[in-house]
Design a protein around this motif. Structure first.
Motif, short mmCIF file in Angstrom:
data_model
loop_
_atom_site.label_atom_id
_atom_site.label_comp_id
_atom_site.label_asym_id
_atom_site.label_seq_id
_atom_site.Cartn_x
_atom_site.Cartn_y
_atom_site.Cartn_z
N ARG A 75 0.86 -0.97 0.04
CA ARG A 75 -0.13 -0.19 -0.04
C ARG A 75 0.80 1.27 -0.25
O ARG A 75 0.36 2.44 0.05
CB ARG A 75 -0.91 -0.12 1.31
N ARG B 120 -10.79 -8.66 13.72
CA ARG B 120 -9.72 -9.10 12.36
C ARG B 120 -8.37 -9.73 12.68
O ARG B 120 -7.76 -9.39 13.71
CB ARG B 120 -9.39 -7.70 11.68
N ASP C 17 -0.84 -4.71 12.39
CA ASP C 17 -1.86 -4.61 13.38
C ASP C 17 -1.51 -3.48 14.35
O ASP C 17 -2.36 -2.62 14.61
CB ASP C 17 -1.86 -6.09 14.18
N CYS D 272 -2.97 4.14 13.91
CA CYS D 272 -3.76 5.40 13.08
C CYS D 272 -4.83 5.24 13.02
O CYS D 272 -5.70 6.03 12.13
CB CYS D 272 -3.10 5.51 11.60
N TYR E 192 -1.52 0.00 12.72
CA TYR E 192 -3.20 0.36 12.44
C TYR E 192 -4.01 0.67 13.68
O TYR E 192 -4.97 1.64 13.66
CB TYR E 192 -3.98 -0.99 11.84
N ARG F 37 -7.15 2.70 12.73
CA ARG F 37 -8.04 1.74 12.00
C ARG F 37 -8.42 0.59 12.73
O ARG F 37 -9.66 0.12 12.48
CB ARG F 37 -7.18 1.15 11.10
N PHE F 38 -7.55 0.03 13.78
CA PHE F 38 -7.89 -0.62 14.67
C PHE F 38 -8.01 -0.04 16.13
O PHE F 38 -7.49 0.87 16.27
CB PHE F 38 -7.04 -1.91 14.82
N ASP F 39 -8.71 -0.41 16.96
CA ASP F 39 -8.89 0.18 18.29
C ASP F 39 -8.39 -0.55 19.40
O ASP F 39 -7.70 -0.02 20.34
CB ASP F 39 -10.34 0.29 18.80
N CYS G 276 -4.30 7.64 17.72
CA CYS G 276 -5.34 6.50 17.72
C CYS G 276 -6.62 7.24 17.71
O CYS G 276 -6.86 8.33 17.94
CB CYS G 276 -5.09 5.92 19.41
N ALA G 277 -7.36 6.10 17.47
CA ALA G 277 -8.87 6.41 17.52
C ALA G 277 -9.34 7.05 18.79
O ALA G 277 -8.84 6.71 19.77
CB ALA G 277 -9.90 5.24 17.00
N GLU H 115 2.65 2.71 2.44
CA GLU H 115 2.35 3.15 3.50
C GLU H 115 3.60 2.99 4.52
O GLU H 115 3.91 1.70 5.10
CB GLU H 115 0.95 2.67 4.34
#
Ligand code: 2AM
Ligand code: CA
Length: 273
Positions: free
Chosen positions: A129, A191, A199, A205, A202, A207-209, A150-151, A131
């Motif tokens: 990707r 996931r 992981d 950034c 993500y 995408r995952f919590d 993070c989210a 990234e």
């Protein structure tokens, strides 16, 4: 013991230099096809090929030139262990080897510089990707040069959970399945990417919590831990210890966005306690 002395180099400049070394190695990975006959088995479900070894040799050569006083801890053992050095590059030339072998485009290069047991520079590069996740201590986390964090979710019921299934150490399988059941019931979904470094990137950034896995290795998680820490996330062991040496071992990895870490960790404590 982790050193508190100031760094003897510019961490931001070192990160940029390391990215220059890592990017071409990532590009090399996507061009590779590995025949079954070329696969070596290191241990149960632990695969390696000439691709891992070639990539690692290139990384070691390039990183050595950037910071000659640093030692290495590299997955394929290219540079040998160097336990006495204050700084060590912790290198996974190909995180997601099984994915690459199966033609699944989810793998990356993961490189961290650790000071004692604390990562101070981190790069996770996903060449599929394009990234590049970077962090240096006190500098925040960036994705392709742009700041990420993070989210901000505050409830587990809104969270996307990531994990790695046990693939060689099945001793805590029952506890693991208990946690998986609780997250399946209590979160938005689960996931499994097959690359712990991705992981953690993500989580960093948003995408995952939350991410959890046990019996990983230092090179799987060293860079990802700093990415999460610098992105405002929580990293700890399954008992909630913020202990750099314990975390860097990879024995128990828990990482989460700050707003759901407490609720998420309660699940792990209950299952593995
Ligand atoms: P690796 O590709 O560098 O070996 C996810 O569970 C983590 O475990 C990955 O970071 C991966 O790192 C490692 N791993 C080793 N063997 C694996 C397997 N058979 N399946 C999934 N992950 C594996
Ligand atoms: Ca790995």
């Amino acid at each position: 013991m982790d050193s508190l002395a100031p760094l003897s180099f510019d961490a931001e400049a070192l990160t940029s230099g390391a990215v220059e070394v890592i990017r071409p190695v990532g590009e090399y990975l996507v061009e590779q096809r590995v025949a079954e006959a070329d696969i070596e088995v290191k241990g149960l479900n632990s695969l390696v090929s000439h691709v891992d070894k070639t990539a690692e040799a290139r990384l070691v050569k390039g990183l050595q030139a950037l910071l000659p006083e640093a030692g290495f801890l590299a997955e394929e053992g290219t540079a040998g262990a160097s336990d006495n050095a204050r700084f060590r590059w912790v290198v996974d030339p190909l995180d997601g080897t099984t994915n690459l072998i199966h033609g699944l485009p989810v793998f990356c290069v993961s490189v961290a510089l650790v000071d004692g047991h604390q990562p101070v520079v981190a790069i996770v590069y996903d060449p599929n990707r394009d990234e590049c996740f970077t962090a240096w201590q006190g500098g925040g986390t960036h994705l392709n040069g742009k700041p990420v964090c993070c989210a901000d979710r505050s409830q587990l019921s809104d969270a996307l959970v990531a994990t790695g299934f046990p693939h060689w150490d099945f001793d805590r399988m029952d506890d693991y399945l208990e946690a998986l059941t609780a997250y399946a019931r209590g979160s938005r979904g689960i996931r499994r990417m097959g690359s712990a470094a991705i992981d953690l990137a993500y989580v960093a950034c948003g995408r995952f919590d939350l991410f959890f896995e046990y019996s990983l290795q230092p090179w799987d998680i060293a860079a990802g831990l700093l990415l999460v820490q610098e992105a405002g996330g929580i990293t700890c062991t399954f008992s909630g210890q913020d202990d750099t040496q314990a975390m860097l071992s990879g024995a128990e990895t828990f990482a989460a966005a700050p707003g759901i870490a407490k609720e998420g960790l309660a699940v792990i404590r209950s299952a593995f306690g």
